[in-house]
Scaffold this active site. Structure first.
Site, PDB file in Angstrom:
ATOM      1  N   ARG A  29       0.831  -1.216   0.000  1.00 36.93           N
ATOM      2  CA  ARG A  29       0.000   0.000   0.000  1.00 36.93           C
ATOM      3  C   ARG A  29       0.864   1.265   0.000  1.00 36.93           C
ATOM      4  O   ARG A  29       0.531   2.256  -0.640  1.00 36.93           O
ATOM      5  CB  ARG A  29      -0.928  -0.002   1.216  1.00 36.93           C
ATOM      6  CG  ARG A  29      -2.118  -0.952   1.035  1.00 36.93           C
ATOM      7  CD  ARG A  29      -2.710  -1.303   2.383  1.00 36.93           C
ATOM      8  NE  ARG A  29      -3.947  -2.079   2.290  1.00 36.93           N
ATOM      9  CZ  ARG A  29      -4.012  -3.380   2.037  1.00 36.93           C
ATOM     10  NH1 ARG A  29      -2.901  -4.073   1.788  1.00 36.93           N
ATOM     11  NH2 ARG A  29      -5.179  -4.011   1.996  1.00 36.93           N
ATOM     12  N   GLY A  97      -1.871 -11.487  -5.006  1.00 35.33           N
ATOM     13  CA  GLY A  97      -3.285 -11.120  -5.156  1.00 35.33           C
ATOM     14  C   GLY A  97      -3.503  -9.680  -4.737  1.00 35.33           C
ATOM     15  O   GLY A  97      -4.304  -8.956  -5.337  1.00 35.33           O
ATOM     16  N   SER A 169     -13.320  -8.765   2.356  1.00 33.21           N
ATOM     17  CA  SER A 169     -11.991  -8.822   1.749  1.00 33.21           C
ATOM     18  C   SER A 169     -11.372  -7.425   1.692  1.00 33.21           C
ATOM     19  O   SER A 169     -11.930  -6.507   1.079  1.00 33.21           O
ATOM     20  CB  SER A 169     -12.097  -9.386   0.329  1.00 33.21           C
ATOM     21  OG  SER A 169     -10.940  -9.025  -0.408  1.00 33.21           O
ATOM     22  N   GLN A 171      -8.687  -6.739   0.127  1.00 30.06           N
ATOM     23  CA  GLN A 171      -8.214  -6.494  -1.245  1.00 30.06           C
ATOM     24  C   GLN A 171      -9.325  -5.869  -2.075  1.00 30.06           C
ATOM     25  O   GLN A 171      -9.089  -4.916  -2.823  1.00 30.06           O
ATOM     26  CB  GLN A 171      -7.739  -7.816  -1.871  1.00 30.06           C
ATOM     27  CG  GLN A 171      -6.481  -8.349  -1.204  1.00 30.06           C
ATOM     28  CD  GLN A 171      -6.004  -9.660  -1.793  1.00 30.06           C
ATOM     29  OE1 GLN A 171      -6.673 -10.263  -2.643  1.00 30.06           O
ATOM     30  NE2 GLN A 171      -4.854 -10.117  -1.351  1.00 30.06           N
ATOM     31  N   ASP A 321      -5.063 -15.164   7.238  1.00 25.04           N
ATOM     32  CA  ASP A 321      -3.823 -15.785   6.748  1.00 25.04           C
ATOM     33  C   ASP A 321      -3.166 -16.674   7.807  1.00 25.04           C
ATOM     34  O   ASP A 321      -2.142 -17.305   7.537  1.00 25.04           O
ATOM     35  CB  ASP A 321      -2.821 -14.703   6.319  1.00 25.04           C
ATOM     36  CG  ASP A 321      -3.273 -14.000   5.041  1.00 25.04           C
ATOM     37  OD1 ASP A 321      -4.083 -14.578   4.296  1.00 25.04           O
ATOM     38  OD2 ASP A 321      -2.825 -12.866   4.799  1.00 25.04           O
ATOM     39  N   LYS A 348      -7.082 -18.515  -1.506  1.00 22.39           N
ATOM     40  CA  LYS A 348      -5.785 -17.867  -1.304  1.00 22.39           C
ATOM     41  C   LYS A 348      -4.750 -18.421  -2.290  1.00 22.39           C
ATOM     42  O   LYS A 348      -5.103 -19.034  -3.282  1.00 22.39           O
ATOM     43  CB  LYS A 348      -5.332 -18.071   0.145  1.00 22.39           C
ATOM     44  CG  LYS A 348      -6.284 -17.465   1.160  1.00 22.39           C
ATOM     45  CD  LYS A 348      -6.315 -15.963   1.054  1.00 22.39           C
ATOM     46  CE  LYS A 348      -7.382 -15.344   1.927  1.00 22.39           C
ATOM     47  NZ  LYS A 348      -7.601 -13.947   1.668  1.00 22.39           N
TER      48      LYS A 348
HETATM   49  C1  S3P Z   1      -4.563  -8.778   2.093  1.00 28.82           C
HETATM   50  C2  S3P Z   1      -5.839  -9.171   2.360  1.00 28.82           C
HETATM   51  C3  S3P Z   1      -6.232 -10.570   2.587  1.00 28.82           C
HETATM   52  C4  S3P Z   1      -5.027 -11.457   2.869  1.00 28.82           C
HETATM   53  C5  S3P Z   1      -3.882 -11.169   1.946  1.00 28.82           C
HETATM   54  C6  S3P Z   1      -3.444  -9.722   2.070  1.00 28.82           C
HETATM   55  C7  S3P Z   1      -4.310  -7.339   1.854  1.00 28.82           C
HETATM   56  O1  S3P Z   1      -6.880 -11.043   1.431  1.00 28.82           O
HETATM   57  O2  S3P Z   1      -5.381 -12.810   2.768  1.00 28.82           O
HETATM   58  O3  S3P Z   1      -2.784 -12.016   2.253  1.00 28.82           O
HETATM   59  O4  S3P Z   1      -3.143  -6.899   1.935  1.00 28.82           O
HETATM   60  O5  S3P Z   1      -5.277  -6.615   1.593  1.00 28.82           O
HETATM   61  P1  S3P Z   1      -8.457 -10.801   1.205  1.00 28.82           P
HETATM   62  O6  S3P Z   1      -8.663  -9.356   1.230  1.00 28.82           O
HETATM   63  O7  S3P Z   1      -8.768 -11.351  -0.152  1.00 28.82           O
HETATM   64  O8  S3P Z   1      -9.125 -11.553   2.304  1.00 28.82           O
END
Ligand code: S3P
Length: 441
Positions: A29, A97, A169, A171, A321, A348
């Site tokens: 970020r 991801g 989520s 993300q 995680d 994941k």
């Molecule tokens: C993350 C959010 C999580 C986590 C990933 C990192 C992030 O995923 O599992 O390792 O940095 O926003 P999700 O938002 O898909 O749950």
């Protein structure tokens, strides 16, 4: 080159102070927001793992310069959407991801078409969760079956959206927030609780973002098209990396550890709440606030008599995680531990719920599964002596870490493949273990 390790002995007792790798979510970020700020941002203690290096390569491909000087990354931003993009740009997100989903939010206004690709694991993951809201904003996205490769071409006709984010989520939430930065007007996200680093960082940057706490979700208001200045950020340690050392200490004999300077944001602290409910007695000391984030040193001692947990699923998102390593504690706890609604684990880097069950059965633990709920029958006296080989886990870093901690605390002779998976999030993982006395060949 050999890409496996052998562990043939449990770790001897230790009493140490350690640091773990810097936080991956905050590192990614901080780079992405620095790329959108005006001026040169300075980021220290940036995690130098593959996911983060891929984020740096990504902004470089998008025309943002950076350089490293005395351990500080200097990133030169030209404001929102201040990219300078060449024709036929391809971005390789590798295994990340977080990078792939967040960068899409920043590309909704680009003048040229961009293609996103990723490794084998990332190419199996679902992007409909971000494609759907981005299309509501007016983004042009092409993809086959909502997976990578994805093509995105910016639009001049973005409109603000109200979106209900129901997965929990971070993300998805962050992707939408980043898209909203580029969109005129006020966008609103009603987001199930998940890690909130993006919101905290934008607040720290004095960006006009407002968060109303509702009973079960956060209502986030983002005013688009405001510029923000370059910033300085010192990235704290990652609780997800710390979690493996927390459990190593808990399950070893007569050991203790202090893990210094770890981010303990409440939205990430599920592991501590869950393990403390099981009798772990983990303590957070020297608590302090830094740029809106909470940081502390984590104190852990070896514990016998850990007890099973009926894990409230409201903790799932804050430990998402960490469940792999939490399950190892459940395997050694007295009683039957119950976990519910863990379907997200299978979305994941690998299908972690499926892999966890196979792993637990391999080490002689009875597991019952009902769709996405599992019961783990703990065996406090579990000691292993057989040979084990761990392979075919899609190079998921967290499965590799889990296997090492199991080998070092339960015994047996282990061959663990895909050592280089550690580079995704914690390149010094094996070195840190060796410093504690672990024998790893
Ligand atoms: C993350 C959010 C999580 C986590 C990933 C990192 C992030 O995923 O599992 O390792 O940095 O926003 P999700 O938002 O898909 O749950």
């Amino acid at each position: 080159m050999k890409n496996h390790i052998f562990i043939k002995n449990k770790i001897n007792n230790f009493n140490e102070k350690i640091k773990v790798s810097s936080d991956k979510s905050i590192s990614i970020r901080s780079i992405l927001l620095a790329s959108q700020s005006v001026g040169i941002s300075k980021i220290s203690n940036l995690l130098e793992s593959e996911d983060v290096l891929n984020t740096l390569k990504t902004i470089k491909k998008l025309g943002i310069n950076y350089y490293k000087k005395r351990n500080i990354y200097n990133i030169e931003g030209y404001g929102l959407n201040g990219f300078n993009i060449k024709k036929k740009t391809i971005i390789n997100c590798g295994n990340s991801g977080t990078l792939a989903r967040l960068i899409l939010g920043l590309l909704v206004k680009t003048k040229k078409k961009i293609k996103l690709i990723g490794d084998k694991s990332l190419s199996k993951r679902d992007f409909s969760r971000v494609i759907k809201p981005l299309r509501m904003f007016g983004a042009n996205i092409k993809s086959y079956k909502n997976m990578l490769p994805i093509e995105i071409l910016g639009s001049d006709f973005l409109r603000p959206v109200t979106y209900n984010e129901k997965i929990g989520s971070a993300q998805v939430k962050s992707c939408i927030i980043l898209c909203a930065l580029n969109t005129p007007g006020t966008s609103i996200i009603n987001a199930e609780i998940s890690r909130n680093h993006t919101e905290l960082m934008l607040k720290f940057l004095k960006y006009p973002i407002k968060i109303k706490k509702k009973k079960k979700f956060d209502q986030i208001f983002i005013n688009g098209l405001h510029q923000f200045k370059a910033f300085e950020y010192d990235v704290p340690g990652d609780i997800s990396s710390a979690s493996f050392f927390i459990v190593l200490t808990l399950l070893s004999k007569q050991s203790q550890i202090i893990i210094e300077n770890v981010n303990i944001n409440k939205s990430r602290l599920g592991i501590v709440s869950i393990l403390n409910k099981m009798g772990a007695g983990i303590q957070l000391k020297k608590r302090r606030t830094y740029n809106g984030e909470e940081i502390a040193d984590i104190y852990v001692k070896s514990k016998r008599n850990l007890t099973a947990i009926n894990c409230p699923s409201k903790l799932n998102s804050s430990a998402i995680d960490e469940f792999l390593i939490i399950f190892l504690v459940a395997a050694k706890a007295k009683g039957i531990s119950r976990f519910k609604n863990l379907g997200e684990m299978n979305k994941k880097e690998s299908k972690r719920l499926d892999i966890a069950i196979k792993f637990l059965e391999l080490i002689g633990i009875k597991v019952e599964r009902f769709q996405n709920d599992i019961n783990i029958y703990g065996r406090p006296n579990l000691i292993l002596s057989k040979n084990f080989e761990i392979k075919n886990f899609l190079k998921d870093h967290r499965v590799f870490f889990l296997s090492c901690i199991a080998a070092l605390t339960l015994g047996g002779k282990w061959k663990i493949n895909d050592k280089d998976s550690i580079n995704t999030s914690f390149p010094d993982f094996l070195k840190t273990l060796k410093n504690l006395g672990a024998q790893i060949n």
